[in-house]
Design an enzyme around this catalytic site. Structure first.
Site, PDB file in Angstrom:
ATOM      1  N   ASN A   1       0.863  -1.184   0.000  1.00  0.00           N
ATOM      2  CA  ASN A   1       0.000   0.000   0.000  1.00  0.00           C
ATOM      3  C   ASN A   1       0.901   1.236   0.000  1.00  0.00           C
ATOM      4  O   ASN A   1       1.450   1.604   1.028  1.00  0.00           O
ATOM      5  CB  ASN A   1      -0.891  -0.050   1.257  1.00  0.00           C
ATOM      6  CG  ASN A   1      -1.740   1.203   1.418  1.00  0.00           C
ATOM      7  OD1 ASN A   1      -1.810   2.035   0.515  1.00  0.00           O
ATOM      8  ND2 ASN A   1      -2.373   1.351   2.568  1.00  0.00           N
TER       9      ASN A   1
ATOM     10  N   LYS B   1       0.057   4.232  -0.305  1.00  0.00           N
ATOM     11  CA  LYS B   1      -0.626   5.427   0.228  1.00  0.00           C
ATOM     12  C   LYS B   1      -0.391   6.618  -0.722  1.00  0.00           C
ATOM     13  O   LYS B   1      -0.347   6.409  -1.929  1.00  0.00           O
ATOM     14  CB  LYS B   1      -0.162   5.696   1.664  1.00  0.00           C
ATOM     15  CG  LYS B   1      -0.341   4.455   2.549  1.00  0.00           C
ATOM     16  CD  LYS B   1      -0.180   4.702   4.014  1.00  0.00           C
ATOM     17  CE  LYS B   1      -0.406   3.390   4.763  1.00  0.00           C
ATOM     18  NZ  LYS B   1      -0.295   3.532   6.222  1.00  0.00           N
TER      19      LYS B   1
ATOM     20  N   HIS C   1      -9.774   1.382   5.258  1.00  0.00           N
ATOM     21  CA  HIS C   1      -8.479   1.584   5.916  1.00  0.00           C
ATOM     22  C   HIS C   1      -8.674   2.560   7.084  1.00  0.00           C
ATOM     23  O   HIS C   1      -9.467   3.502   6.978  1.00  0.00           O
ATOM     24  CB  HIS C   1      -7.460   2.134   4.909  1.00  0.00           C
ATOM     25  CG  HIS C   1      -6.070   2.127   5.452  1.00  0.00           C
ATOM     26  ND1 HIS C   1      -5.626   3.088   6.323  1.00  0.00           N
ATOM     27  CD2 HIS C   1      -5.038   1.260   5.284  1.00  0.00           C
ATOM     28  CE1 HIS C   1      -4.363   2.811   6.658  1.00  0.00           C
ATOM     29  NE2 HIS C   1      -3.987   1.707   6.044  1.00  0.00           N
TER      30      HIS C   1
ATOM     31  N   GLU D   1      -7.017   4.970   8.050  1.00  0.00           N
ATOM     32  CA  GLU D   1      -6.801   6.388   7.702  1.00  0.00           C
ATOM     33  C   GLU D   1      -8.063   6.977   7.076  1.00  0.00           C
ATOM     34  O   GLU D   1      -8.387   8.145   7.306  1.00  0.00           O
ATOM     35  CB  GLU D   1      -5.578   6.513   6.772  1.00  0.00           C
ATOM     36  CG  GLU D   1      -4.279   6.319   7.553  1.00  0.00           C
ATOM     37  CD  GLU D   1      -3.119   5.743   6.763  1.00  0.00           C
ATOM     38  OE1 GLU D   1      -3.165   5.747   5.519  1.00  0.00           O
ATOM     39  OE2 GLU D   1      -2.163   5.261   7.405  1.00  0.00           O
TER      40      GLU D   1
ATOM     41  N   GLU E   1      -5.559  -4.643  11.032  1.00  0.00           N
ATOM     42  CA  GLU E   1      -4.556  -3.589  11.195  1.00  0.00           C
ATOM     43  C   GLU E   1      -4.819  -2.822  12.489  1.00  0.00           C
ATOM     44  O   GLU E   1      -5.611  -1.859  12.490  1.00  0.00           O
ATOM     45  CB  GLU E   1      -4.620  -2.624  10.015  1.00  0.00           C
ATOM     46  CG  GLU E   1      -4.325  -3.278   8.678  1.00  0.00           C
ATOM     47  CD  GLU E   1      -3.726  -2.280   7.690  1.00  0.00           C
ATOM     48  OE1 GLU E   1      -2.649  -2.574   7.172  1.00  0.00           O
ATOM     49  OE2 GLU E   1      -4.313  -1.213   7.471  1.00  0.00           O
TER      50      GLU E   1
ATOM     51  N   GLY F   1       2.339   2.509  11.002  1.00  0.00           N
ATOM     52  CA  GLY F   1       3.289   3.596  10.811  1.00  0.00           C
ATOM     53  C   GLY F   1       4.036   3.997  12.070  1.00  0.00           C
ATOM     54  O   GLY F   1       4.669   5.052  12.117  1.00  0.00           O
TER      55      GLY F   1
ATOM     56  N   SER G   1       3.260  -1.841  10.636  1.00  0.00           N
ATOM     57  CA  SER G   1       4.712  -1.906  10.845  1.00  0.00           C
ATOM     58  C   SER G   1       5.320  -3.269  10.491  1.00  0.00           C
ATOM     59  O   SER G   1       6.240  -3.733  11.167  1.00  0.00           O
ATOM     60  CB  SER G   1       5.064  -1.507  12.282  1.00  0.00           C
ATOM     61  OG  SER G   1       4.684  -0.159  12.517  1.00  0.00           O
TER      62      SER G   1
HETATM   63  P1  PGA Z   1       2.631   0.537   7.843  1.00  0.00           P
HETATM   64  O1  PGA Z   1       1.170   0.719   7.231  1.00  0.00           O
HETATM   65  O2  PGA Z   1       3.204  -0.744   7.262  1.00  0.00           O
HETATM   66  O3  PGA Z   1       3.387   1.758   7.403  1.00  0.00           O
HETATM   67  O4  PGA Z   1       2.474   0.434   9.328  1.00  0.00           O
HETATM   68  C1  PGA Z   1       0.308  -0.362   7.070  1.00  0.00           C
HETATM   69  C2  PGA Z   1      -0.999   0.092   6.462  1.00  0.00           C
HETATM   70  O5  PGA Z   1      -1.473   1.178   6.812  1.00  0.00           O
HETATM   71  O6  PGA Z   1      -1.593  -0.610   5.608  1.00  0.00           O
END
Ligand code: PGA
Length: 256
Positions: free
Chosen positions: A9, A11, A96, A98, A168, A174, A214
């Site tokens: 992903n 983003k 997601h 976010e 998640e 992140g 992460s």
């Molecule tokens: P990350 O994000 O690997 O940077 O923690 C995962 C995600 O949001 O799908």
């Protein structure tokens, strides 16, 4: 046996020149093996370039990061499922954290997207996960049950088999603090039980459940060895083709 699925992903990252050199390196790193399903999830703007570059590549599929549930209409700035299909996307990330947290997407709206994705023959990757506060309060299962119940509303058993769930935990996204393999496995097993109770045990056995938050080359193997962890949804570590390929390789080793 569930085929592992590892997704990148991106983003809101990368422009065309960066995507080009990324895909060139990724295809070399991955080789021809097809034992793990790899999904590249660039921003909308790069879907045409990525699909053109991936061409008939047997090992890498394309996905999108979001969609609107309506078929078409006056939704300025939005993208429909059929537009994504038109660009050869096979998967779409839905719900997601976010989108839920920064853009106020409700469980119900996420459920509409899952439904609309299936109607357009796109496979949704439905994201679920709790905040740190919800975990500390002991509400993990309650949150997951609510998100799954609304997210899968109106999805039949066949469509369920084609839906991917991504667990998640929001506190792990992140942050560099991944869930431990034991923490993740416990929630994945719970998700599979919920699917078994909503559908049937054989359906739940087919559904792939990714872990996200992460994931990195050095923690992927241990996470992916857990019996109910069927892949990874990778953000930060997917931006570099070598580190993403290392995670795919960890999934290869962990299979079976
Ligand atoms: P990350 O994000 O690997 O940077 O923690 C995962 C995600 O949001 O799908």
């Amino acid at each position: 046996m569930r085929k592992k699925i590892v997704a990148a992903n991106w983003k809101m990252n990368k422009i065309a020149a960066e995507a080009r050199s990324y895909i060139e390196s990724l295809l070399v790193e991955l080789g021809e093996a097809t034992d793990v399903e790899v999904v590249l999830i660039p921003p909308f703007t790069l879907l045409p370039l990525c699909s053109q570059m991936l061409g008939e590549s047997p090992s890498v599929r394309l996905g999108a990061q979001n969609m609107h549930p309506a078929k078409s209409g006056a939704f300025t700035g939005e993208i429909s499922a059929s537009m994504l299909r038109d660009l050869y996307a096979r998967y779409v990330v839905v719900g997601h954290s976010e989108r839920r947290q920064l853009f106020g997407e409700s469980d119900g709206f996420v459920g509409e997207k899952v439904r609309a994705a299936h109607d357009a023959s796109l496979r949704p990757i439905l994201c679920v996960g709790e905040t740190l506060g919800e975990r500390t309060a002991g509400h993990v299962e309650q949150v997951i049950d609510r998100q799954l119940g609304a997210g899968l509303h109106g999805v039949d058993a066949k469509e369920m088999g084609e839906t991917v769930i991504a667990y998640e935990p929001i506190w792990a996204i992140g942050t560099g603090h991944n869930a431990t393999p034991e923490q993740a496995q416990a929630v994945h097993a719970h998700i599979r039980e919920v699917i078994a109770s909503l559908y049937a045990a054989p359906v739940a056995e087919r559904v792939r459940i990714q872990y996200g938050g992460s994931v990195k080359p050095d923690n992927a193997a241990e996470l992916l060895r857990q019996p109910d962890i069927d892949g990874a949804l990778v953000g930060g570590a997917s931006l570099d083709p070598r580190s993403f390929a290392a995670i795919v390789h960890a999934a290869r080793e962990a299979k079976g």
